[in-house]
Design a protein around this motif. Structure first.
Motif, short mmCIF file in Angstrom:
data_model
loop_
_atom_site.label_atom_id
_atom_site.label_comp_id
_atom_site.label_asym_id
_atom_site.label_seq_id
_atom_site.Cartn_x
_atom_site.Cartn_y
_atom_site.Cartn_z
N ALA A 245 0.84 -1.20 0.00
CA ALA A 245 0.00 0.00 0.00
C ALA A 245 0.88 1.25 0.00
N GLY A 246 0.72 2.06 -1.03
CA GLY A 246 1.48 3.30 -1.11
C GLY A 246 2.91 3.14 -1.56
N ARG A 247 3.28 1.98 -2.09
CA ARG A 247 4.66 1.79 -2.51
C ARG A 247 5.01 2.67 -3.70
N ALA A 248 4.09 2.79 -4.64
CA ALA A 248 4.35 3.64 -5.82
C ALA A 248 4.46 5.11 -5.42
N LEU A 249 3.61 5.53 -4.50
CA LEU A 249 3.68 6.92 -4.06
C LEU A 249 4.97 7.21 -3.31
N ARG A 250 5.42 6.26 -2.50
CA ARG A 250 6.68 6.46 -1.78
C ARG A 250 7.86 6.52 -2.75
N LYS A 251 7.83 5.69 -3.77
CA LYS A 251 8.91 5.73 -4.76
C LYS A 251 8.89 7.04 -5.54
N ALA A 252 7.68 7.53 -5.85
CA ALA A 252 7.58 8.83 -6.53
C ALA A 252 8.09 9.96 -5.65
N LEU A 253 7.85 9.88 -4.35
CA LEU A 253 8.36 10.90 -3.43
C LEU A 253 9.88 10.89 -3.37
N LEU A 254 10.47 9.69 -3.33
CA LEU A 254 11.92 9.60 -3.23
C LEU A 254 12.61 10.05 -4.51
N ASP A 255 11.91 10.02 -5.63
CA ASP A 255 12.50 10.49 -6.88
C ASP A 255 12.52 12.02 -6.98
N LEU A 256 11.79 12.69 -6.12
CA LEU A 256 11.78 14.16 -6.13
C LEU A 256 13.04 14.70 -5.45
#
Length: 420
Positions: A245-256
């Protein structure tokens, strides 16, 4: 003694850091203009507004008087606006009556239309007096609540107040820092370091308007420090620990970038307003708004389902509340660790100071008391004849010497040739 006491009492109190920033932005003043007015640098004004440092001495007095002037001007403007607003309904009521009143007046004119326009109606006076009474009651109630809260806080010891703040803020702060960095160990270390600093500067943190925000800013600063990239354990984010749950969002955050990630987490994840987000990230309000827009666009490119700002806000808020993070140490252990760290650095500073003093004293004692100039280096001098000495023998001279040595004769005959 009396003059200094009088001078200290005449100095206005310094408002909290966020209030300083609000007064400056309300006056449409930049940090550079305030710095030029006070004779300091722009970085100093920014650190005063974020609460990292506090002015002292004459600068504190000048800064407090400047903010007091801003507050007085803003109060005058608000008072003038209230006067204009109180006058506008009167003019509207006298110049343009309501449709029902207008119809009634056309049917049967009343003597009230012959009253002068500048005469204040009784209802308006009564409404103003009621509003003033209600405002006074609200102020008294707020003062009573603030006094009760202060009295309740005064009953707690500093250690108890710190423990309550730690129990309230540390679990959520660890989750937020984990989303900010993607590293569990670094998140735990950042939160503990922030609370170490808070306990070390507890007199300042205890009177802050938002102690949890103070600790959050310190934890975020330590977590996003670029020096962590040189540590082998923190070079790469931790792999996902079975959480889908939320793995894609966490990865998108870390790419910022870290600054965009922090702005998005504060605004959409924690629900702070834009001026507070700008103050915590040490940026201007337009700069924080631009960072927020770029961060949302970058997340929307990776996750089209989160292109809506409200949906992104809800997902980030749920993620900050549900993501699993490592547990932190207990509050007493954090306080003891902070005190040990402070003692260590204090002793280290004392040892370095003693070492410097000893080296200086040894140098003063062993240094030569009289200056002896060093001899100048030798130089080649021309025009001087070479010293005379024995010359090198030629072949004939060598033969003659050998012949003389071979003849066993003594006396003058050896050197005088014979006449045949």
């Amino acid at each position: 003694m009396t003059q200094s006491t009088t001078r200290t009492s005449s100095v206005p109190p310094l408002p909290p850091p966020k209030e300083r920033r609000r007064l400056r932005e309300a006056k449409a003043m930049t940090e550079k203009q305030v710095a030029e007015a006070l004779g300091v640098t722009q970085t100093t004004v920014r650190s005063w507004e974020t609460g990292r440092t506090s002015p002292q001495g004459r600068r504190r007095e000048a800064y407090a008087r400047l903010l007091e002037t801003y507050a007085a001007e803003l109060d005058e403007k608000k008072h003038a606006k209230r006067k204009r607003r109180s006058k506008n309904p009167e003019n509207a009521a006298t110049a343009r009556p309501a449709p029902e009143t207008e119809a009634a007046s056309t049917a049967a004119p009343t003597p009230s239309r012959k009253k002068p326009l500048n005469r204040r109606p009784v209802r308006t006076v009564q409404a103003d007096s009621r509003s003033r009474q209600n405002a006074q009651r609200r102020k008294e109630k707020a003062a009573a609540l603030a006094g009760a809260a202060a009295a309740e806080a005064a009953k707690l010891t500093p250690a108890q107040a710190f423990d309550e703040l730690y129990a309230y803020a540390s679990p959520a702060l660890v989750r937020q820092t984990y989303l900010l960095t993607g590293r569990r160990t670094l998140a735990q270390e950042s939160v503990e370091r922030a609370f170490h600093l808070a306990w070390h500067r507890w007199p300042e943190v205890a009177v802050d308007r938002d102690p949890a925000g103070w600790v959050r800013g310190a934890a975020y600063d330590y977590a996003t420090s670029p020096w962590h990239r040189f540590r082998r354990a923190h070079r790469h984010p931790d792999p996902p620990n079975g959480e889908r749950a939320g793995r894609a969002l966490r990865k998108a955050l870390l790419d910022l970038p870290p600054v965009y990630r922090r702005t998005l987490l504060l605004y959409d994840g924690l629900g702070l307003d834009l001026p507070e987000t700008a103050a915590e990230t040490e940026a201007t309000t337009p700069a924080a708004a631009n960072r927020l827009l770029h961060a949302r666009e970058a997340v929307a490119e990776r996750l089209p389902d989160l292109s809506d700002a409200h949906v992104l806000h809800e997902r980030l808020r749920e993620l900050t509340e549900t993501v699993s993070a490592p547990a932190v140490a207990s509050a007493p252990a954090v306080r003891v660790s902070s005190e040990r760290r402070a003692k260590f650095w204090t002793r280290a500073a004392i040892a370095v100071t003693v070492l410097i003093i000893g080296a200086t004293a040894f140098t003063v004692v062993t240094a030569p008391r009289q200056y002896e100039p060093t001899p100048a280096p030798g130089q080649r001098v021309g025009g001087v004849p070479a010293p005379m000495g024995p010359q090198k023998l030629s072949r004939q001279d060598l033969k003659l010497r050998a012949k003389l040595r071979d003849v066993p004769m003594n006396g003058p005959e050896r050197l005088v040739p014979r006449i045949p």
